[in-house]
Scaffold this motif. Structure first.
Motif, short mmCIF file in Angstrom:
data_model
loop_
_atom_site.label_atom_id
_atom_site.label_comp_id
_atom_site.label_asym_id
_atom_site.label_seq_id
_atom_site.Cartn_x
_atom_site.Cartn_y
_atom_site.Cartn_z
N PRO A 139 0.80 -1.24 0.00
CA PRO A 139 0.00 0.00 0.00
C PRO A 139 0.83 1.28 0.00
CG PRO A 139 0.05 -0.97 2.20
CD PRO A 139 0.77 -1.92 1.30
N ASN A 140 2.11 1.19 0.30
CA ASN A 140 2.93 2.39 0.47
C ASN A 140 3.83 2.69 -0.72
OD1 ASN A 140 1.90 2.73 3.13
ND2 ASN A 140 3.39 1.24 3.90
N ILE A 141 3.55 2.12 -1.87
CA ILE A 141 4.40 2.42 -3.02
C ILE A 141 4.14 3.84 -3.51
CG2 ILE A 141 4.45 0.00 -3.69
CD1 ILE A 141 2.51 0.64 -5.92
N LYS A 142 5.08 4.37 -4.28
CA LYS A 142 4.95 5.74 -4.77
C LYS A 142 3.82 5.84 -5.79
CE LYS A 142 9.93 6.57 -4.30
NZ LYS A 142 11.17 6.93 -5.02
N ASP A 143 3.27 7.06 -5.93
CA ASP A 143 2.20 7.29 -6.90
C ASP A 143 2.67 7.04 -8.32
OD1 ASP A 143 0.52 7.92 -4.87
OD2 ASP A 143 0.63 10.10 -5.12
N SER A 144 3.93 7.39 -8.59
CA SER A 144 4.46 7.16 -9.94
C SER A 144 4.54 5.66 -10.24
CB SER A 144 5.84 7.79 -10.08
OG SER A 144 6.73 7.27 -9.10
N GLU A 145 4.93 4.87 -9.24
CA GLU A 145 4.99 3.42 -9.42
C GLU A 145 3.60 2.83 -9.56
OE1 GLU A 145 9.06 2.45 -6.88
OE2 GLU A 145 7.11 2.45 -5.88
N ARG A 146 2.67 3.36 -8.79
CA ARG A 146 1.28 2.89 -8.88
C ARG A 146 0.69 3.20 -10.26
NH1 ARG A 146 -2.29 2.22 -4.56
NH2 ARG A 146 -0.69 3.22 -3.27
N TYR A 147 1.00 4.39 -10.76
CA TYR A 147 0.47 4.79 -12.06
C TYR A 147 1.07 3.93 -13.18
CZ TYR A 147 -0.39 7.65 -16.18
OH TYR A 147 -0.75 8.08 -17.42
N ARG A 148 2.40 3.69 -13.12
CA ARG A 148 3.05 2.88 -14.16
C ARG A 148 2.54 1.44 -14.12
NH1 ARG A 148 9.32 0.86 -14.47
NH2 ARG A 148 9.11 -0.28 -16.44
N LEU A 149 2.32 0.95 -12.93
CA LEU A 149 1.82 -0.42 -12.79
C LEU A 149 0.43 -0.56 -13.40
CD1 LEU A 149 2.27 -3.25 -11.68
CD2 LEU A 149 1.42 -2.46 -9.48
N CYS A 150 -0.42 0.40 -13.16
CA CYS A 150 -1.79 0.33 -13.68
C CYS A 150 -1.84 0.57 -15.18
CB CYS A 150 -2.68 1.34 -12.96
SG CYS A 150 -2.98 0.93 -11.22
N LYS A 151 -0.83 1.20 -15.74
CA LYS A 151 -0.79 1.40 -17.18
C LYS A 151 -0.66 0.08 -17.95
CE LYS A 151 1.47 4.46 -19.39
NZ LYS A 151 2.58 5.30 -19.90
N THR A 152 -0.19 -0.96 -17.26
CA THR A 152 -0.06 -2.26 -17.93
C THR A 152 -1.41 -2.90 -18.21
OG1 THR A 152 0.11 -3.42 -15.79
CG2 THR A 152 2.16 -2.64 -16.80
N ILE A 153 -2.47 -2.41 -17.57
CA ILE A 153 -3.81 -2.98 -17.75
C ILE A 153 -4.49 -2.28 -18.92
CG2 ILE A 153 -6.04 -3.41 -16.65
CD1 ILE A 153 -4.61 -3.22 -13.94
N ASP A 154 -5.00 -3.04 -19.83
CA ASP A 154 -5.77 -2.52 -20.96
C ASP A 154 -7.25 -2.53 -20.57
OD1 ASP A 154 -6.94 -1.77 -23.31
OD2 ASP A 154 -5.85 -3.23 -24.56
N SER A 155 -7.80 -1.35 -20.34
CA SER A 155 -9.18 -1.26 -19.86
C SER A 155 -10.18 -1.83 -20.86
CB SER A 155 -9.53 0.21 -19.57
OG SER A 155 -8.64 0.74 -18.62
N GLN A 156 -9.82 -1.82 -22.13
CA GLN A 156 -10.74 -2.34 -23.14
C GLN A 156 -10.89 -3.86 -23.06
OE1 GLN A 156 -10.28 -0.32 -27.12
NE2 GLN A 156 -8.32 0.23 -26.22
N LYS A 157 -9.94 -4.53 -22.41
CA LYS A 157 -9.97 -5.99 -22.36
C LYS A 157 -10.52 -6.51 -21.04
CE LYS A 157 -6.13 -6.58 -25.59
NZ LYS A 157 -4.78 -7.15 -25.83
N LEU A 158 -11.01 -5.63 -20.19
CA LEU A 158 -11.59 -6.06 -18.93
C LEU A 158 -13.03 -6.51 -19.14
CD1 LEU A 158 -10.28 -3.35 -16.44
CD2 LEU A 158 -9.36 -5.64 -16.86
N SER A 159 -13.43 -7.53 -18.41
CA SER A 159 -14.82 -7.98 -18.47
C SER A 159 -15.71 -6.99 -17.72
CB SER A 159 -14.95 -9.37 -17.86
OG SER A 159 -14.65 -9.32 -16.48
N GLN A 160 -17.01 -7.17 -17.84
CA GLN A 160 -17.94 -6.25 -17.18
C GLN A 160 -17.79 -6.30 -15.67
OE1 GLN A 160 -21.95 -6.79 -18.42
NE2 GLN A 160 -22.76 -5.07 -17.28
N GLU A 161 -17.56 -7.50 -15.13
CA GLU A 161 -17.37 -7.62 -13.69
C GLU A 161 -16.09 -6.92 -13.25
OE1 GLU A 161 -19.52 -12.01 -13.27
OE2 GLU A 161 -17.39 -11.76 -12.85
N ALA A 162 -15.02 -7.09 -14.02
CA ALA A 162 -13.77 -6.43 -13.66
C ALA A 162 -13.89 -4.91 -13.77
CB ALA A 162 -12.65 -6.94 -14.56
N CYS A 163 -14.62 -4.45 -14.77
CA CYS A 163 -14.84 -2.99 -14.91
C CYS A 163 -15.60 -2.44 -13.71
CB CYS A 163 -15.59 -2.70 -16.20
SG CYS A 163 -14.59 -2.87 -17.69
N SER A 164 -16.62 -3.15 -13.29
CA SER A 164 -17.40 -2.70 -12.13
C SER A 164 -16.53 -2.64 -10.89
CB SER A 164 -18.58 -3.64 -11.91
OG SER A 164 -19.41 -3.68 -13.05
#
Length: 610
Positions: free
Chosen positions: A435-460
Motif C-alpha cells: 500500500p505504500n508504493i509511490k504514486d508514480s509506481e502505482r500509475y506505471r503499474l496500472c498502465k499495464t492494464i488494458d481497460s478495453q480488455k476487462l470484463s464487465q465484472e472487472a470494470c465494475s
C-alpha cells in the motif's frame, strides 16, 4: 589385525619356501607352482640379489588378498570359478601378475578374457555389473582397456536392441495373423535403470558413447531423468536462509553441483517437441539454484524451459530465489523467470522445422504467423494465462519491488492477452500487499492494464477500487460506456462481420482454394454501398439512444450527489464525467480506442468514500 593364511600343495610333506604378503594377509606358498604361471613373481626372484629369498610383497595386487588367493589356487591346479562379481578383479590381477600365455597355456588372463567375451560383453546388464566393479580397479582397468571395451559393448548392444524393438513393433503392426499374440512388452530402456549403480564419470562416458552410436533422444532423456532422481535424492542441501553450513554441507553442495552440471551437459539437443519433460527441467533448475551451479549451466536450463514454456503449469515456474541469508530478498527468482519468458517470446516459429529440415504441416500453413488460431498464437495465449497466474502468486510477496513486477507485466505483447482480468487481479493484489508504493509506481503499474480488455465484472470492480489511480477509474468508465453504447446498437452483428463468427471459426483464406467464390467488381461495389447505408442508419440510431442514456445518467448523478455525504468528491467526479460526455459527442463512431487514445487526466489521489 594381520591375517595369516597357509596354502599347501596337494603333496602335504613339502614345506613352504616362499611367503607372499598382500596387504595385511600373508600366504605360505611354494616357488615352483607360482613361477610356472606368474611372470611377475618369476622376475622378482630372478632379479633378487639373494638367491635364497623367502618373502616378497605384492600389496598392490588389484582386488587385494581375496583375488590373489584365487589366482594362487589356480597356480596349484585347483578349480577356478569365474563369476560376474570377480571377473574384473581376476582380469586386472592377471595383467598385474603377468599371468599370460608366455608363461603357461590357458593362463588366467586367457581364461578371464574368454569369460568376458562369452558371458559379459554380449549382455547389457552383465556389462553394466562388471563396469561397476571396474570403478575400484582404476587405473589398471583403464590401462588394459577393459573399461572402454565394456562401454562400447553397452552402446552397441543398446542400439541393436533399439533396432530389434523397432522391427518387432513393425511386425506386430503389419501382422496378418487374425489372432493377436498377447505378450508383455519389455520397456526399451529397461537397461537404463541399471546405470544408476555407476559413478558419475562412468555414467557420463556411457551416455556420451550411446549418443554417438545413435540412441534415440527420448530414451537418453528417460535414462538421464532416472539417474538424476536417484543420484540427487539422497543429497539434502542446507537452505540458504539458514546460514552457511559446515564442511559436510559444503561437500554435499559441491557433489550436487557436479551432478547437475554433468546431467545438463548430457541432455539431448534443445527442441520445442519436449523430449525432456518441463517438470523435470524445472526441478533441475530449482536444484541448480540451490547448488549455485555455473552461469552457463543455469542459462542452458532456462533456455530449455523457455522452449517449452507453453507446456508449463504454475508450479513449474515458481522458482525460489537463492537469498543467501537475506531476509529482505524476494521469495521467487523473478530475474530467472523474466529471462525464460523473454526466450519464449523471442523464439522463431521455424526453429524446429529448420533443424529437422522439413516443412510445416499443411494445417499450419493456412494461418498467418500471428493470426488468431495459428499455432504460435495459441502458444502465446497459453503463456499469457501462465504469466497472469504467476503474477497473481508473486504479488503476495511483500519484498517484491514494483519495478520487477511491472517489468514482468509489461513483457508480453498487446495481442497476447485477449482478456485482461487476470492481470488486473494480480495488480490489485500487489497494490493491496504494497500500500505504500509511490504514486508514480502505482500509475506505471496500472498502465499495464488494458481497460478495453476487462470484463464487465472487472470494470465494475475497477470503477469502485480505491487502490487504483483516479485516471484508471475514469478510463474504465469511458470504455464501459463505449461498450454499452455498442451493445445497445446491436453492434455484435457488425463485429461478427468484421472479425468472423463467434464460435471460433475463421474465414478461409482466399488462396486456400476452398470456400472462395468468384465475385465480380460490380457486385462487390454494390455490396459495399449497401453496407455503408446500413452503417449510417446504425450511427443515427446510436446517437438517439446515446442522448437518452446521457439524460438518465445526469439525473442519476444528481440524486447520488444529493444523498451521499461525500458531496465534494462526487461533484468533482461529475465534472470529469461531464467532460467525458462532451468528448463522446465529439468522438466519431468507430474511432480508435487503443492505448494511444486513452484519456489521460491530471494525477489525483483518490480517497475512500465508504
Amino acid at each position: 589385525m594381520t591375517k595369516h593364511k597357509a596354502m599347501r600343495m596337494p603333496i602335504s610333506d613339502v614345506s613352504s619356501d616362499l611367503t607372499v604378503e598382500v596387504g595385511t594377509a600373508s600366504f605360505a606358498l611354494h616357488k615352483f607352482p607360482l613361477v610356472s604361471r606368474i611372470g611377475r613373481i618369476r622376475k622378482l626372484l630372478i632379479d633378487a640379489k639373494d638367491s635364497k629369498i623367502s618373502r616378497i610383497n605384492l600389496s598392490s595386487v588389484p582386488g587385494g588378498a581375496q583375488t590373489f588367493e584365487i589366482a594362487a589356487k589356480f597356480c596349484y591346479g585347483m578349480n577356478l570359478e569365474i563369476t560376474q562379481s570377480n571377473v574384473a578383479n581376476l582380469r586386472c590381477a592377471a595383467s598385474f601378475l603377468e599371468m599370460t600365455e608366455e608363461y603357461a597355456e590357458k593362463n588366467l588372463e586367457a581364461r578371464t578374457e574368454a569369460y568376458l567375451k562369452e558371458n559379459v560383453l554380449p549382455s547389457i546388464s552383465n556389462s553394466i555389473s562388471v563396469l561397476h566393479c571396474c570403478e575400484s580397479l582404476l587405473p589398471i582397468a583403464e590401462e588394459i582397456n577393459l573399461v572402454n571395451r565394456i562401454i562400447s559393448s553397452i552402446a552397441n548392444n543398446a542400439c541393436k536392441e533399439q533396432l530389434t524393438s523397432g522391427l518387432s513393433k513393425l511386425e506386430r503392426n503389419f501382422s496378418t495373423k487374425t489372432v493377436p499374440i498377447v505378450e508383455p512388452e519389455t520397456p526399451s530402456d529397461w537397461w537404463g535403470k541399471s546405470l544408476t549403480v555407476l559413478s558419475l564419470d562412468f555414467f557420463q562416458r556411457v551416455i556420451s558413447t550411446v549418443k554417438t552410436k545413435g540412441l534415440k533422444q527420448e530414451m537418453i532423456g528417460r535414462i538421464l531423468i532416472n539417474y538424476a532422481q536417484n543420484s540427487l535424492q539422497g543429497l539434502v542441501i542446507r537452505e540458504p536462509q539458514l546460514g552457511k553450513g559446515g564442511f559436510f554441507e559444503m561437500e554435499q553442495q559441491k557433489k550436487q553441483r557436479t551432478i547437475i552440471e554433468t546431467i545438463v551437459n548430457l541432455l539431448p539437443t534443445m527442441s520445442r517437441k519436449g523430449t525432456i519433460p518441463i517438470a523435470f527441467l524445472s526441478s533441475l533448475l530449482k536444484s541448480a539454484i540451490t547448488a549455485s551451479v555455473s552461469t552457463a549451466c543455469r542459462s542452458d536450463l532456462e533456455r530449455r524451459i523457455g522452449l517449452q514454456l507453453d507446456q508449463a503449469i504454475l508450479e513449474d515456474i515458481l522458482i525460489p530465489a537463492n537469498s543467501n541469508g537475506n531476509n529482505h530478498s524476494s521469495i521467487y527468482d523473478m530475474d530467472s523467470i523474466q529471462r525464460i519468458f523473454s526466450m519464449f517470446l523471442n523464439l522463431d516459429e521455424d526453429d524446429d522445422d529448420h533443424d529437422n529440415n522439413r516443412l510445416r504441416d499443411e494445417s499450419d500453413m493456412i494461418y498467418d504467423f500471428d493470426s488468431p488460431g495459428s499455432p504460435k498464437q495459441r502458444s502465446i495465449l497459453k503463456v499469457s494465462k501462465l504469466m497472469d497466474s504467476y503474477l497473481t502468486e508473486v504479488a503476495l510477496d511483500s519484498n517484491l519491488t514494483p519495478s520487477k513486477f511491472t517489468a514482468l507485466a509489461e513483457l508480453l505483447p498487446d495481442h497476447a492477452r485477449v482478456v485482461g482480468d487476470g492481470l488486473y487481479r494480480a495488480v490489485d493484489i500487489f497494490l493491496k500487499v504494497h500500500p505504500n508504493i509511490k504514486d508514480s509506481e502505482r500509475y506505471r503499474l496500472c498502465k499495464t492494464i488494458d481497460s478495453q480488455k476487462l470484463s464487465q465484472e472487472a470494470c465494475s470492480h475497477a470503477a469502485q477500487n480505491e487502490r487504483l489511480p483516479v485516471q484508471m477509474a475514469v478510463q474504465v468508465l469511458y470504455f464501459e460506456q463505449i461498450r454499452l453504447r455498442n451493445a445497445m446498437n446491436g453492434s455484435s452483428s457488425h463485429n461478427q462481420f468484421f472479425f468472423g463468427s463467434t464460435n471460433g471459426q475463421f474465414p478461409q483464406r482466399s488462396g486456400s482454394g476452398a470456400g472462395s467464390g468468384c465475385i465480380s467488381p460490380k457486385d462487390n461495389y454494390a455490396c459495399v454501398r449497401r453496407e455503408n447505408r446500413e452503417l449510417k442508419l446504425e450511427v443515427a440510431r446510436m446517437r438517439m439512444r446515446l442522448t437518452d442514456l446521457e439524460k438518465d445518467h445526469v439525473s442519476m448523478k444528481q440524486e447520488l450527489v444529493k444523498t451521499h455525504p461525500a458531496n465534494r468528491l462526487f461533484k468533482s467526479f461529475t465534472k470529469k464525467l461531464s467532460k467525458l460526455n462532451a468528448l463522446f459527442r465529439l468522438r466519431p463512431f468507430g474511432g480508435k480506442t487503443n492505448s494511444e487514445s486513452r484519456l489521460m487526466l491530471p494525477k489525483r489521489r483518490r480517497h475512500s468514500v465508504s
